[in-house]
Scaffold this motif. Sequence first.
Motif, mmCIF file in Angstrom:
data_model
loop_
_atom_site.group_PDB
_atom_site.id
_atom_site.type_symbol
_atom_site.label_atom_id
_atom_site.label_comp_id
_atom_site.label_asym_id
_atom_site.label_seq_id
_atom_site.Cartn_x
_atom_site.Cartn_y
_atom_site.Cartn_z
ATOM 1 N N UNK A 1 0.822 -1.207 0.000
ATOM 2 C CA UNK A 1 0.000 0.000 0.000
ATOM 3 C C UNK A 1 0.859 1.262 0.000
ATOM 4 N N UNK A 2 0.710 2.131 -1.000
ATOM 5 C CA UNK A 2 1.481 3.384 -1.016
ATOM 6 C C UNK A 2 1.207 4.240 0.219
ATOM 7 N N UNK A 3 -0.004 4.205 0.720
ATOM 8 C CA UNK A 3 -0.331 5.016 1.897
ATOM 9 C C UNK A 3 0.409 4.515 3.135
ATOM 10 N N UNK A 4 0.548 3.207 3.257
ATOM 11 C CA UNK A 4 1.270 2.658 4.401
ATOM 12 C C UNK A 4 2.777 2.864 4.258
ATOM 13 N N UNK A 5 3.261 2.839 3.024
ATOM 14 C CA UNK A 5 4.695 3.068 2.798
ATOM 15 C C UNK A 5 5.147 4.433 3.309
ATOM 16 N N UNK A 6 4.240 5.400 3.332
ATOM 17 C CA UNK A 6 4.590 6.740 3.806
ATOM 18 C C UNK A 6 4.988 6.759 5.290
ATOM 19 N N UNK A 7 4.592 5.722 6.025
ATOM 20 C CA UNK A 7 4.885 5.688 7.460
ATOM 21 C C UNK A 7 6.130 4.874 7.798
ATOM 22 N N UNK A 8 6.771 4.285 6.765
ATOM 23 C CA UNK A 8 7.980 3.491 7.018
ATOM 24 C C UNK A 8 9.034 4.384 7.660
ATOM 25 N N UNK A 9 9.660 3.856 8.669
ATOM 26 C CA UNK A 9 10.665 4.634 9.404
ATOM 27 C C UNK A 9 10.151 4.895 10.802
ATOM 28 N N UNK A 10 9.616 6.072 11.033
ATOM 29 C CA UNK A 10 9.194 6.440 12.380
ATOM 30 C C UNK A 10 8.070 5.570 12.925
ATOM 31 N N UNK A 11 7.101 5.170 12.075
ATOM 32 C CA UNK A 11 5.894 4.538 12.627
ATOM 33 C C UNK A 11 5.523 3.202 12.002
ATOM 34 N N UNK A 12 6.284 2.726 11.044
ATOM 35 C CA UNK A 12 5.915 1.460 10.415
ATOM 36 C C UNK A 12 7.137 0.606 10.085
ATOM 37 N N UNK A 13 7.004 -0.676 10.344
ATOM 38 C CA UNK A 13 7.966 -1.678 9.893
ATOM 39 C C UNK A 13 7.229 -2.560 8.889
ATOM 40 N N UNK A 14 7.640 -2.521 7.642
ATOM 41 C CA UNK A 14 6.993 -3.309 6.592
ATOM 42 C C UNK A 14 8.004 -4.276 6.003
ATOM 43 N N UNK A 15 7.697 -5.564 6.066
ATOM 44 C CA UNK A 15 8.597 -6.589 5.532
ATOM 45 C C UNK A 15 7.897 -7.371 4.427
ATOM 46 N N UNK A 16 8.608 -8.300 3.832
ATOM 47 C CA UNK A 16 8.192 -8.900 2.554
ATOM 48 C C UNK A 16 7.754 -10.361 2.678
ATOM 49 N N UNK A 17 6.805 -10.626 3.554
ATOM 50 C CA UNK A 17 6.313 -11.985 3.819
ATOM 51 C C UNK A 17 7.489 -12.900 4.158
ATOM 52 N N UNK A 18 8.311 -12.409 5.090
ATOM 53 C CA UNK A 18 9.534 -13.117 5.475
ATOM 54 C C UNK A 18 9.411 -13.940 6.749
ATOM 55 N N UNK A 19 8.312 -13.814 7.488
ATOM 56 C CA UNK A 19 8.263 -14.364 8.843
ATOM 57 C C UNK A 19 8.567 -15.863 8.892
ATOM 58 N N UNK A 20 8.018 -16.623 7.971
ATOM 59 C CA UNK A 20 8.253 -18.069 7.991
ATOM 60 C C UNK A 20 9.447 -18.502 7.177
ATOM 61 N N UNK A 21 10.160 -17.558 6.574
ATOM 62 C CA UNK A 21 11.176 -17.891 5.580
ATOM 63 C C UNK A 21 12.540 -18.211 6.137
ATOM 64 N N UNK A 22 12.724 -19.437 6.631
ATOM 65 C CA UNK A 22 14.045 -19.903 7.042
ATOM 66 C C UNK A 22 14.334 -21.244 6.377
ATOM 67 N N UNK A 23 15.591 -21.626 6.368
ATOM 68 C CA UNK A 23 15.964 -22.932 5.830
ATOM 69 C C UNK A 23 15.227 -24.032 6.590
ATOM 70 N N UNK A 24 15.190 -23.897 7.922
ATOM 71 C CA UNK A 24 14.540 -24.919 8.737
ATOM 72 C C UNK A 24 13.056 -25.055 8.406
ATOM 73 N N UNK A 25 12.401 -23.934 8.101
ATOM 74 C CA UNK A 25 10.992 -23.985 7.726
ATOM 75 C C UNK A 25 10.803 -24.777 6.441
ATOM 76 N N UNK A 26 11.656 -24.535 5.461
ATOM 77 C CA UNK A 26 11.523 -25.244 4.188
ATOM 78 C C UNK A 26 11.793 -26.734 4.347
ATOM 79 N N UNK A 27 12.752 -27.066 5.201
ATOM 80 C CA UNK A 27 12.988 -28.476 5.508
ATOM 81 C C UNK A 27 11.712 -29.094 6.068
ATOM 82 N N UNK A 28 11.094 -28.384 6.992
ATOM 83 C CA UNK A 28 9.882 -28.894 7.624
ATOM 84 C C UNK A 28 8.700 -28.967 6.684
ATOM 85 N N UNK A 29 8.549 -27.976 5.793
ATOM 86 C CA UNK A 29 7.471 -28.017 4.802
ATOM 87 C C UNK A 29 7.537 -29.311 3.993
ATOM 88 N N UNK A 30 8.708 -29.584 3.516
ATOM 89 C CA UNK A 30 8.914 -30.755 2.658
ATOM 90 C C UNK A 30 8.632 -32.052 3.425
#
Length: 387
Positions: free
Chosen positions: A323-352
């Motif tokens: 959202x462009x509107x949410x991007x305006x708050x990055x820095x002081x009031x927003x932390x926006x990441x890229x669907x990374x929460x589950x993204x580890x090697x161990x997670x992929x091992x477990x998925x498989x």
Amino acid sequence: MADPTNTPMPPGTPAPASPVLAASVPDYAAALPRPTATKPRVLHIGDPVKYNPETYAAFSAQCDIVRPSTPERSRPEFIAALREQRWGDFDAIFRPFWGTGGEMGAWDAELIDLLPASVKVFASAGAGFDWADTKILGERGIIYCNSGLAAAEAVADFAIAMIISTFRHIPWCISAAAAPATFQDCHSRATASSHNLRGRVIGVIGFGNIGQQIAARCHHGFGMAIHYHDVVRKPVALEATVGAVFHDTLEGLIRASDCVVLCTPSGNKVITAETLGWFKKGGRFVNVARGSLVDEEALADALESGGIGTIALDVHAGEPAVSPRLLKFVGERAMLTCHNAGGTVETHVGFEELSMRNIMAVLAGGDAITPVNTHYLKREPAAGGGL
């Protein structure tokens, strides 16, 4: 919403152990029927198995694995192949990775209606399943299994970083270090709006495996008070492990919380203009669930008005666009990441691993390990097996 994509694995990455799965998943391979001329057939969509060669050896010894080519996984060709029964009467569908195997798009009525009557189970990587109509699958007698168990630890760890960020303005503190003027500005002003976590109320929406792991980290690690809302209250003994307080309404939970964390499966919107009005003035919000659960325009309105103080979002409604509107708050009031929460090697091992184990369990005549749609089944799953 687009398929979520976790962190891709570099070629040649070693396969680490998966302690959660090793401790909790029985060896169903031994229970499968011994090889015969008519072994169960599994349709494997996506890349070859990478991390669990021993489990795959048992899996492939007991089952006839058929893997469509990349061109065959495009939706038009996939539909044509199902119509002409190119892969025969297969018994299971296996998707071990998020990055591949979804080229045919949403598993809706158009695809599901073409599946042979022999299909019993569909096991896939990932915790989310908004790309598959699990109701229609269940009505066809097909058990859908996700792999959320394998991602829970990684998501909970990441959520803690996001919760801390909403109290301590971590993105602002990082970005401001780039120049002396912004450094001094952050050093002076961030202090006035930063707070310790101890004694604060963390409100968890959805108290499943991930929600419980987040609560344990917040309570034991930071001395936070745990409040939660779920469709069904958890056992008192479980609540006692983190001193959790149950709220039978979402409004009650939000009004009591200093920071709200969304951990529910996909479904109807949970964070709306109405529910945002229940937050404490300057309250905090974290989303590690699904972007589709949040009205992002209403969230931007709440940030602009000051009703919401800080946010941390790992998931977004229009991924990969944010959202462009949410991007305006990055820095002081927003932390926006890229669907990374589950993204580890161990997670992929477990998925498989977990996807293979689910299929082996069902084909052995037992219960699936992580089913999500058994309430839709027209026929009951076989007795035996279990968690």
